[in-house]
Design a protein around this motif. Sequence first.
Motif, PDB file in Angstrom:
ATOM      1  N   LEU A  93       0.823  -1.213   0.000  1.00 25.44           N
ATOM      2  CA  LEU A  93       0.000   0.000   0.000  1.00 25.44           C
ATOM      3  C   LEU A  93       0.856   1.262   0.000  1.00 25.44           C
ATOM      4  N   LEU A  94       1.844   1.321   0.907  1.00 26.34           N
ATOM      5  CA  LEU A  94       2.622   2.543   1.081  1.00 26.34           C
ATOM      6  C   LEU A  94       3.627   2.781  -0.036  1.00 26.34           C
ATOM      7  N   TYR A  95       4.258   1.705  -0.518  1.00 24.55           N
ATOM      8  CA  TYR A  95       5.403   1.890  -1.403  1.00 24.55           C
ATOM      9  C   TYR A  95       5.157   1.480  -2.855  1.00 24.55           C
ATOM     10  N   GLU A  96       3.988   0.905  -3.147  1.00 25.37           N
ATOM     11  CA  GLU A  96       3.641   0.598  -4.531  1.00 25.37           C
ATOM     12  C   GLU A  96       2.324   1.267  -4.935  1.00 25.37           C
ATOM     13  N   THR A  97       1.277   1.031  -4.150  1.00 24.59           N
ATOM     14  CA  THR A  97      -0.035   1.572  -4.504  1.00 24.59           C
ATOM     15  C   THR A  97      -0.055   3.099  -4.454  1.00 24.59           C
ATOM     16  N   HIS A  98       0.438   3.683  -3.378  1.00 31.18           N
ATOM     17  CA  HIS A  98       0.431   5.147  -3.273  1.00 31.18           C
ATOM     18  C   HIS A  98       1.193   5.821  -4.416  1.00 31.18           C
ATOM     19  N   PRO A  99       2.412   5.400  -4.745  1.00 32.37           N
ATOM     20  CA  PRO A  99       3.087   6.027  -5.880  1.00 32.37           C
ATOM     21  C   PRO A  99       2.332   5.861  -7.199  1.00 32.37           C
ATOM     22  N   LEU A 100       1.737   4.689  -7.426  1.00 33.63           N
ATOM     23  CA  LEU A 100       0.988   4.474  -8.662  1.00 33.63           C
ATOM     24  C   LEU A 100      -0.190   5.427  -8.783  1.00 33.63           C
ATOM     25  N   LEU A 101      -0.819   5.747  -7.654  1.00 28.82           N
ATOM     26  CA  LEU A 101      -1.988   6.620  -7.651  1.00 28.82           C
ATOM     27  C   LEU A 101      -1.625   8.072  -7.320  1.00 28.82           C
ATOM     28  N   HIS A 102      -0.319   8.364  -7.311  1.00 28.18           N
ATOM     29  CA  HIS A 102       0.167   9.730  -7.075  1.00 28.18           C
ATOM     30  C   HIS A 102      -0.296  10.271  -5.719  1.00 28.18           C
ATOM     31  N   VAL A 103      -0.332   9.395  -4.728  1.00 27.56           N
ATOM     32  CA  VAL A 103      -0.623   9.821  -3.368  1.00 27.56           C
ATOM     33  C   VAL A 103       0.691  10.272  -2.736  1.00 27.56           C
ATOM     34  N   ARG A 104       0.793  11.534  -2.387  1.00 27.97           N
ATOM     35  CA  ARG A 104       2.017  12.093  -1.830  1.00 27.97           C
ATOM     36  C   ARG A 104       2.083  11.859  -0.322  1.00 27.97           C
ATOM     37  N   GLU A 105       3.273  11.974   0.239  1.00 29.56           N
ATOM     38  CA  GLU A 105       3.434  11.772   1.678  1.00 29.56           C
ATOM     39  C   GLU A 105       2.619  12.781   2.471  1.00 29.56           C
ATOM     40  N   SER A 106       2.400  13.973   1.893  1.00 28.10           N
ATOM     41  CA  SER A 106       1.599  14.991   2.579  1.00 28.10           C
ATOM     42  C   SER A 106       0.108  14.691   2.535  1.00 28.10           C
ATOM     43  N   ASP A 107      -0.299  13.667   1.738  1.00 30.09           N
ATOM     44  CA  ASP A 107      -1.722  13.346   1.589  1.00 30.09           C
ATOM     45  C   ASP A 107      -2.223  12.363   2.649  1.00 30.09           C
ATOM     46  N   TYR A 108      -1.301  11.779   3.432  1.00 28.77           N
ATOM     47  CA  TYR A 108      -1.717  10.762   4.396  1.00 28.77           C
ATOM     48  C   TYR A 108      -0.735  10.715   5.550  1.00 28.77           C
ATOM     49  N   LYS A 109      -1.139  10.017   6.602  1.00 26.13           N
ATOM     50  CA  LYS A 109      -0.248   9.737   7.716  1.00 26.13           C
ATOM     51  C   LYS A 109      -0.428   8.286   8.122  1.00 26.13           C
ATOM     52  N   TYR A 110       0.691   7.562   8.208  1.00 30.20           N
ATOM     53  CA  TYR A 110       0.654   6.155   8.618  1.00 30.20           C
ATOM     54  C   TYR A 110       0.977   6.064  10.105  1.00 30.20           C
ATOM     55  N   HIS A 111       0.102   5.409  10.852  1.00 31.90           N
ATOM     56  CA  HIS A 111       0.285   5.226  12.292  1.00 31.90           C
ATOM     57  C   HIS A 111       0.654   3.760  12.535  1.00 31.90           C
ATOM     58  N   ASP A 112       1.886   3.511  12.921  1.00 34.54           N
ATOM     59  CA  ASP A 112       2.366   2.144  13.148  1.00 34.54           C
ATOM     60  C   ASP A 112       2.081   1.753  14.599  1.00 34.54           C
ATOM     61  N   LEU A 113       0.817   1.465  14.879  1.00 33.19           N
ATOM     62  CA  LEU A 113       0.360   1.134  16.217  1.00 33.19           C
ATOM     63  C   LEU A 113       0.192  -0.376  16.358  1.00 33.19           C
ATOM     64  N   ILE A 114      -0.335  -0.820  17.507  1.00 28.04           N
ATOM     65  CA  ILE A 114      -0.671  -2.246  17.657  1.00 28.04           C
ATOM     66  C   ILE A 114      -1.637  -2.648  16.548  1.00 28.04           C
ATOM     67  N   ASN A 115      -2.622  -1.798  16.284  1.00 29.47           N
ATOM     68  CA  ASN A 115      -3.499  -1.944  15.123  1.00 29.47           C
ATOM     69  C   ASN A 115      -3.213  -0.768  14.186  1.00 29.47           C
ATOM     70  N   PRO A 116      -2.343  -0.967  13.199  1.00 29.93           N
ATOM     71  CA  PRO A 116      -1.925   0.156  12.348  1.00 29.93           C
ATOM     72  C   PRO A 116      -3.103   0.732  11.556  1.00 29.93           C
ATOM     73  N   ARG A 117      -2.919   1.969  11.100  1.00 30.86           N
ATOM     74  CA  ARG A 117      -3.929   2.581  10.245  1.00 30.86           C
ATOM     75  C   ARG A 117      -3.281   3.664   9.384  1.00 30.86           C
ATOM     76  N   VAL A 118      -3.987   3.998   8.296  1.00 29.80           N
ATOM     77  CA  VAL A 118      -3.600   5.096   7.425  1.00 29.80           C
ATOM     78  C   VAL A 118      -4.723   6.121   7.459  1.00 29.80           C
ATOM     79  N   ASP A 119      -4.384   7.354   7.789  1.00 25.30           N
ATOM     80  CA  ASP A 119      -5.344   8.455   7.774  1.00 25.30           C
ATOM     81  C   ASP A 119      -5.065   9.333   6.561  1.00 25.30           C
ATOM     82  N   TYR A 120      -6.089   9.586   5.754  1.00 21.57           N
ATOM     83  CA  TYR A 120      -5.937  10.453   4.590  1.00 21.57           C
ATOM     84  C   TYR A 120      -6.421  11.867   4.924  1.00 21.57           C
ATOM     85  N   ARG A 121      -5.966  12.828   4.152  1.00 16.43           N
ATOM     86  CA  ARG A 121      -6.266  14.230   4.429  1.00 16.43           C
ATOM     87  C   ARG A 121      -7.761  14.530   4.389  1.00 16.43           C
TER      88      ARG A 121
END
Length: 389
Positions: A70-98
């Motif tokens: 998701l982070l290193y293949e899908t996001h670049p393919l869909l032109h999702v920039r690092e400023s467009d989301y935040k990845y939380h590496d928690l016990i239950n990880p999640r991705v929050d989009y802008r």
Amino acid sequence: MDVSEKQALAFELFADPQIVDFDFGGGAGGGKTITVTEWAVLQCRQYPGIRIGIGRNEISNLRRTTIQTLLYETHPLLHVRESDYKYHDLINPRVDYRNGSQILFVDLAYAPRDPNYDRLGSLNLTHTIIEEQGEVRRQAKEVFSSRKNRYLNKKYNIVGKHIGTQNPATNWTRGEYYDPYAKLVAINGNEDYQKWPIVNDEGEAVHVYMPDGRRLPAYRAFIKSLATDNPFLSQNYIEELKSKPLAERKRLLKGDWNYYHDASTMFKRHMFERTASLKDAVNYGSCDPSLGGDKCIFTWLQGIDWTETVEGKAIEHSRRHVKEVVELKIPEGTKNPGDFVGAEFIKFCRQRKIGYQNAALDVVGIGQASLEACQRVGFMVQPFRAGTT
């Protein structure tokens, strides 16, 4: 974005509001993970604030595979920039989009302290996805997928989807998805995908309510995906699959669900054929304890016996079908493996409401010690000896 023909077909089917339960199955390297993560990100982009759950049998496997994709293949393919989301590496990880949308990663491993997966009850999701669906228990899939259609679906008129990915396996997913697909392929010859109406265990049709108020049949679908369907895959990866032993080559390269026929197995392939729903079914359990190269297998069956009178004669009928097959891993260095297997088999039976009168244990090898371990605590399992009449 560039997509393969099989990926384009998958996106087309995902867009069909009547198809609500998918299995994206086949061999390795078919592009299943990147397809479902692309779809999830596109949904999050299109509908601000929605919440999609992606589960797997262990969260550590999601971190190593799906999250990396998701982070290193899908996001670049869909032109999702690092400023467009935040990845939380928690016990239950999640991705929050802008725009407020989220992708939550969920551990679906079985926990004895939570046999009914009550921990999933607090999830309110728009869609659900299970990676390597064949690894999880059927109950985990049913509880997790029941959490879809609960978050902003009504606001956006979205019909919640459940999508599973997996390679061929001999477990509950075969009867749920592959066998109906194979029967339809035999009729119309379309191996790319098949769909069929969803019917519950009581024979009642399941429906979908459309935004315009129409009540239409809900469908389940199976999409076959192989490495040879993926033009973006390295040819060397395909050659690597060709080098595997026959069973793995059939399973991972050709997507062959009949890959495993071993004369040493207790239960043959025909026992996994899906049967009709059984009312008043009785639970049965069996244990094939083994050490070394053989597998230690627990099997849960359901069945029913009845008598039919035909032309004045009573004819006895019996029907059984396999609900679940579990391989028990015996830890290295276990001091008394027979006792360990016996205790685990008792736990297996009790969790599935299998009485000892309907439980059988092969007493060959360490089976005798396992039998005695069961009997010492009053679980009077039925002994049998494989290879005898």
